[in-house]
Design a protein around this motif. Sequence first.
Motif, short mmCIF file in Angstrom:
data_model
loop_
_atom_site.label_atom_id
_atom_site.label_comp_id
_atom_site.label_asym_id
_atom_site.label_seq_id
_atom_site.Cartn_x
_atom_site.Cartn_y
_atom_site.Cartn_z
N ALA A 113 -36.37 -61.18 35.91
CA ALA A 113 -37.19 -62.27 35.40
C ALA A 113 -38.26 -62.66 36.41
N LEU A 114 -37.87 -62.70 37.68
CA LEU A 114 -38.85 -63.03 38.73
C LEU A 114 -39.90 -61.92 38.86
N ASN A 115 -39.46 -60.70 38.70
CA ASN A 115 -40.40 -59.58 38.76
C ASN A 115 -41.47 -59.69 37.69
N ARG A 116 -41.04 -59.95 36.45
CA ARG A 116 -42.02 -60.02 35.37
C ARG A 116 -42.94 -61.23 35.53
N ALA A 117 -42.40 -62.34 36.04
CA ALA A 117 -43.27 -63.49 36.30
C ALA A 117 -44.31 -63.16 37.37
N THR A 118 -43.86 -62.48 38.42
CA THR A 118 -44.79 -62.08 39.49
C THR A 118 -45.88 -61.16 38.95
N LEU A 119 -45.49 -60.16 38.17
CA LEU A 119 -46.48 -59.24 37.62
C LEU A 119 -47.50 -59.97 36.75
N ALA A 120 -47.01 -60.92 35.94
CA ALA A 120 -47.93 -61.66 35.08
C ALA A 120 -48.89 -62.49 35.91
N ARG A 121 -48.38 -63.19 36.91
CA ARG A 121 -49.25 -64.05 37.73
C ARG A 121 -50.25 -63.22 38.54
N VAL A 124 -48.56 -48.50 47.75
CA VAL A 124 -47.35 -48.26 46.97
C VAL A 124 -47.66 -48.18 45.48
N VAL A 125 -46.73 -47.56 44.75
CA VAL A 125 -46.82 -47.42 43.30
C VAL A 125 -45.68 -48.22 42.68
N LEU A 126 -46.02 -49.06 41.72
CA LEU A 126 -45.01 -49.79 40.97
C LEU A 126 -44.64 -49.01 39.72
N VAL A 127 -43.35 -48.78 39.54
CA VAL A 127 -42.82 -48.17 38.32
C VAL A 127 -41.79 -49.13 37.76
N ASP A 128 -41.96 -49.53 36.52
CA ASP A 128 -41.14 -50.58 35.93
C ASP A 128 -41.15 -51.83 36.80
N GLY A 129 -42.32 -52.10 37.39
CA GLY A 129 -42.51 -53.33 38.13
C GLY A 129 -42.04 -53.34 39.56
N ARG A 130 -41.43 -52.24 40.03
CA ARG A 130 -40.90 -52.22 41.38
C ARG A 130 -41.50 -51.07 42.18
N VAL A 131 -41.52 -51.24 43.49
CA VAL A 131 -42.05 -50.20 44.37
C VAL A 131 -41.16 -48.96 44.24
N ALA A 132 -41.76 -47.85 43.81
CA ALA A 132 -41.01 -46.62 43.58
C ALA A 132 -41.61 -45.42 44.28
#
Length: 366
Positions: free
Chosen positions: A8-16, A306-314
């Motif tokens: 939930a925090l990840n998706r909020a961060t991505l949106a902001r 870095v590259v985000l995959v599904d919102g996380r550094v991958a």
Amino acid sequence: MTVLDTRALNRATLARQLLLDRADLPVLDAVAHLCGLQAQEPQEPFAGLWSRLRAFDPSTLSDLLTGRDVVRVHLMRRTVHLVTADDALAWRARHDSMLRQKTFGAYRRELDGMDLDELAAAGWAVMADGEPRSMTELARALAERWPAVPPRPLGEILIAALIPVVQLPPRGLWRTKGGVRNVPLSSWLGREIDAPPSDGSDPVGQALVRRYLAAFGPAATADLRAWCGLTGLPGAVAAVREELISFRDERGRELLDLPDAPRPDPGTPAPVRFLPAFDNAILGYHDRGRIIDDAHRGLSVAGERVVLVDGRVAATWTVKDATVIVTPLRDLSRTDRTAVAEEGEALAAFLSDNESHRIQIAASPS
């Protein structure tokens, strides 16, 4: 109190951070919304904005720099940030004490016993002619007066802390190399830096709390402090607390947020995004677990893109011979590799003016 899990925090961060959907904002508005972009590597803000804005034209950012609408200054965490001119003038005095403390702390032995106010006055006298100077040139101008102090600490305490300066173009322009040349911020913008209120109130600190949460929340006060490097913000937080709502994370920390800020459903799909070196989407938190695994945390301070995959550094990425080279940090599914390839091809085209769409993805680690 509602608990927000890591996703939930990840998706909020991505949106902001404008990373969930590319935004249609004007470049100047995007820089303002993001509270500036980390810019110690001059070309990195261009990739950062390309990943966040639709139809981003890098010449627009260059024009904002030459037009003095955005500036390169030392601010948050004593690092160079690209911020709007209005924010630079409003925020610089609030960062003054932190900049002094951090820079002096880095050179405590070399600067021990110096009267920093006296040094600042001498530096201002040299810069008063309005001529752009490098840090080394300014240090040399004062070397005879302080012969025992090496040029590096003498110049850095002046440029990074004692004298509010701006780094002039061509530094930071698209595909342009240029050394660091400094002039006083107020003379470059033709306006004085906002002075702290005489009544002891902290409107700038309160505005920083709101602006940070809009771009990075929900977040703990420790996250706010890690982003800006400022101490003395508890009073500002307390002053605006009635405007805010509270959550807890899975560690039990209290998280503050603006009531109407976006908090997407944790199941919202997150597209692949390529982030530049030192991007604040990662550096802007004390607890970076919402976007990067602890095992890879060091990448965020090592200057790795870095590259985000599904919102996380991958994965990490770099460019060589107009080819975007991606090195996965974990196994990527076939679907993920395809998505990384598509976004990487678009990035290669952006970086090369459509002369290259080449991307190379290394094998996943075994």
